[in-house]
Design an enzyme around this catalytic site. Structure first.
Site, PDB file in Angstrom:
ATOM      1  N   GLU A 273     -14.293  74.890   0.205  1.00  0.00           N
ATOM      2  CA  GLU A 273     -13.307  75.319   1.196  1.00  0.00           C
ATOM      3  C   GLU A 273     -12.452  74.135   1.680  1.00  0.00           C
ATOM      4  O   GLU A 273     -12.460  73.779   2.857  1.00  0.00           O
ATOM      5  CB  GLU A 273     -14.007  75.952   2.393  1.00  0.00           C
ATOM      6  N   PRO A 274     -11.700  73.503   0.801  1.00  0.00           N
ATOM      7  CA  PRO A 274     -10.889  72.351   1.210  1.00  0.00           C
ATOM      8  C   PRO A 274      -9.663  72.773   2.011  1.00  0.00           C
ATOM      9  O   PRO A 274      -9.087  73.834   1.781  1.00  0.00           O
ATOM     10  CB  PRO A 274     -10.474  71.737  -0.126  1.00  0.00           C
ATOM     11  N   GLY A 275      -9.273  71.935   2.943  1.00  0.00           N
ATOM     12  CA  GLY A 275      -8.068  72.191   3.723  1.00  0.00           C
ATOM     13  C   GLY A 275      -7.223  70.950   3.828  1.00  0.00           C
ATOM     14  O   GLY A 275      -6.248  70.782   3.111  1.00  0.00           O
ATOM     15  N   ARG A 276      -7.640  70.024   4.719  1.00  0.00           N
ATOM     16  CA  ARG A 276      -6.808  68.846   4.971  1.00  0.00           C
ATOM     17  C   ARG A 276      -6.639  67.974   3.733  1.00  0.00           C
ATOM     18  O   ARG A 276      -5.597  67.331   3.562  1.00  0.00           O
ATOM     19  CB  ARG A 276      -7.376  68.037   6.137  1.00  0.00           C
ATOM     20  N   ARG A 312      -3.262  66.500  17.510  1.00  0.00           N
ATOM     21  CA  ARG A 312      -4.435  65.751  17.083  1.00  0.00           C
ATOM     22  C   ARG A 312      -4.610  64.417  17.820  1.00  0.00           C
ATOM     23  O   ARG A 312      -5.744  64.074  18.191  1.00  0.00           O
ATOM     24  CB  ARG A 312      -4.410  65.510  15.573  1.00  0.00           C
ATOM     25  N   TYR A 316      -8.080  64.535  19.617  1.00  0.00           N
ATOM     26  CA  TYR A 316      -9.125  63.797  18.905  1.00  0.00           C
ATOM     27  C   TYR A 316      -8.959  62.280  18.967  1.00  0.00           C
ATOM     28  O   TYR A 316      -9.783  61.558  18.403  1.00  0.00           O
ATOM     29  CB  TYR A 316      -9.140  64.181  17.414  1.00  0.00           C
ATOM     30  N   CYS A 354       4.783  67.544  30.082  1.00  0.00           N
ATOM     31  CA  CYS A 354       4.314  67.017  31.365  1.00  0.00           C
ATOM     32  C   CYS A 354       2.800  66.862  31.386  1.00  0.00           C
ATOM     33  O   CYS A 354       2.089  67.561  32.129  1.00  0.00           O
ATOM     34  CB  CYS A 354       4.795  67.908  32.499  1.00  0.00           C
ATOM     35  N   GLU A 355       2.287  65.997  30.558  1.00  0.00           N
ATOM     36  CA  GLU A 355       0.869  65.622  30.502  1.00  0.00           C
ATOM     37  C   GLU A 355       0.794  64.158  30.089  1.00  0.00           C
ATOM     38  O   GLU A 355       1.505  63.733  29.174  1.00  0.00           O
ATOM     39  CB  GLU A 355       0.113  66.468  29.461  1.00  0.00           C
ATOM     40  N   TYR A 383      -3.381  70.801  10.477  1.00  0.00           N
ATOM     41  CA  TYR A 383      -3.693  70.868  11.907  1.00  0.00           C
ATOM     42  C   TYR A 383      -2.552  70.306  12.759  1.00  0.00           C
ATOM     43  O   TYR A 383      -2.769  69.620  13.744  1.00  0.00           O
ATOM     44  CB  TYR A 383      -5.019  70.156  12.210  1.00  0.00           C
TER      45      TYR A 383
END
Length: 427
Positions: A273-276, A312, A316, A354-355, A383
């Site tokens: 199940e590869p993604g990135r 991200r 993260y 505004c963060e 992502y």
């Protein structure tokens, strides 16, 4: 391998100048390279060819149906985690038999949709969910094709938020309990239990973590077979790494060199199940400089891309290489944090949301940039858009696909009207 290259000091996406794409489609903008996307898929497919695996692209990493359709036409299956992703996978033309459905909280309605579509496999994450699938299967007069997600208690040495194979996570059933679960449900009339699912996290650059996880899974399958529970499938999950800072991710061939011998000759259908590892380096985010600012000892580059477009770094603390689109003579030879140029400025790249957590990069050495200049943030094919939001009522950006010199708009930029489209005017 990755077709985002500087030519004469200008960033090109295959045969298209990124600066011209920004002028044509506006910023912030997602730009994808078709050749890069397909090259990463083909390298993974070829590396694992001896196992004849079912490769299911993880749709959650980049869900645009145009990109998914490219992979489906290459023979890829699709890994989905929601009813919406199942809808997208089918819209992209995926063979339902090549769709694997994961996720810890499937609703009855989502399970019915999956069974109506006749998908290949549903991965189960708890005893409660096994009971749920069994009940739905009986009610529909069918046996649900099922794999139990087994938690191998392996540390993938990645971010705590993307670690999924430890006992402390919400995913899967502990190895100690998994045997009892399978023995209990093996003969249930509403279930067809095919095998086990292993997914330890992402991105996992330490191949040894896969070796340990798969070895434990194989031992478990052997024990189940000895106990009379016939299992014929092992889904080893995804999580293979991508290049963010440099060349930190092992090549597909290295993953296969160490994983394939563990699975060779065991009579198991293998699912990946590869993604990135397929999508991350196939996309960039293009931003335009709104302002520059110095405050105390900090220098800020305020751009029109934000945590809305790429969350991200905020979520993260993830590293994404960033560099001017028009770099002149100062073209980076590497994505290393410190570039070998004079006159660079230590800079924080921040957005308009505004963060205080709205940043794309911190403490980077960059050439001096001015209002109106363009900046590229790399390795944003996974992502990024799939986690984009309308926070601060900011319309989501457009997506563009480049194939050689051909450019296609594969998702238009949202408008203010789109922000309120689901809100009845007379509510």
């Amino acid at each position: 391998m990755d077709r985002f290259e500087y030519q004469g000091g200008r960033l090109m996406a295959e045969g298209a100048a990124v600066s011209e794409l920004a002028e044509r489609f506006g910023t912030p903008l997602y730009v994808y390279s078709q050749e890069t996307l397909l090259t990463h898929y083909r390298r993974l497919r070829d590396a694992f060819a001896e196992l004849e695996p079912l490769i299911c692209y993880s749709l959650k990493c980049c869900a645009n149906t145009h990109l998914a359709r490219l992979l489906v036409r290459e023979g890829s299956g699709v890994d989905v985690v929601s009813g919406g992703e199942l809808f997208r996978a089918l819209r992209a033309g995926a063979d339902p038999a090549k769709i694997v459905y994961a996720g810890v909280g499937k609703t009855d309605g989502e399970i019915v949709e999956a069974l109506d579509a006749k998908i290949g496999l549903l991965n189960v994450e708890s005893i409660s969910e096994m009971e749920q699938l069994a009940a739905v299967g009986v009610a529909m007069g069918t046996r649900v094709p099922t794999a139990l997600r087994v938690n191998p208690d392996v540390d993938p040495k990645t971010h705590v938020y993307t670690t999924t194979g430890k006992k402390e996570t919400k995913f899967g059933v502990d190895l100690e309990a998994a045997g009892d679960v399978l023995r209990r449900f093996a003969a249930h009339p509403g279930l067809h239990i095919r095998g086990i699912h292993l997914h330890i996290g992402s991105p996992v650059n330490d191949v040894a973590a896969y070796e340990l996880s798969i070895s434990r899974g194989i031992e478990f399958i052997a024990a189940m077979r000895a106990a009379g529970v016939v299992l014929d499938t092992i889904d080893i999950g995804g999580g293979f790494g991508a290049h963010y800072a440099g060349s930190e991710a092992p090549p597909a061939a290295e993953y296969a060199r160490r994983i394939a011998p563990l699975l060779r000759g065991r009579g198991l259908k293998v699912i990946l199940e590869p993604g990135r590892s397929i999508a991350a380096n196939a996309g960039i985010v293009v931003a335009r400089v709104l302002h520059t600012k110095s405050s105390g000892s900090r220098h800020f580059l305020i751009v029109d891309a934000s945590m809305n477009e790429l969350i991200r770094p905020a979520l993260y603390g993830a590293y994404h290489f960033a560099w001017p689109v028009e770099a002149g003579a100062r073209v980076p030879a590497t994505r290393a944090a410190e570039q070998p140029f004079d006159g660079l400025v230590r800079t924080d790249i921040v957005g308009p949301v505004c963060e205080s957590s709205d940043f794309l990069a911190k403490d980077r050495l960059l050439p001096e940039m001015k209002r109106g200049d363009l900046l590229a943030v790399f390795s944003a094919g996974a992502y990024a858009m799939s986690m984009a939001s309308q926070y601060n009522s900011r319309p989501r950006a457009a997506e563009v696909l480049v194939n050689g010199r051909r450019v296609r708009l594969i998702r238009r930029r949202e408008t203010y009207d789109d922000l309120v489209l689901a809100e009845p005017p007379d509510a």
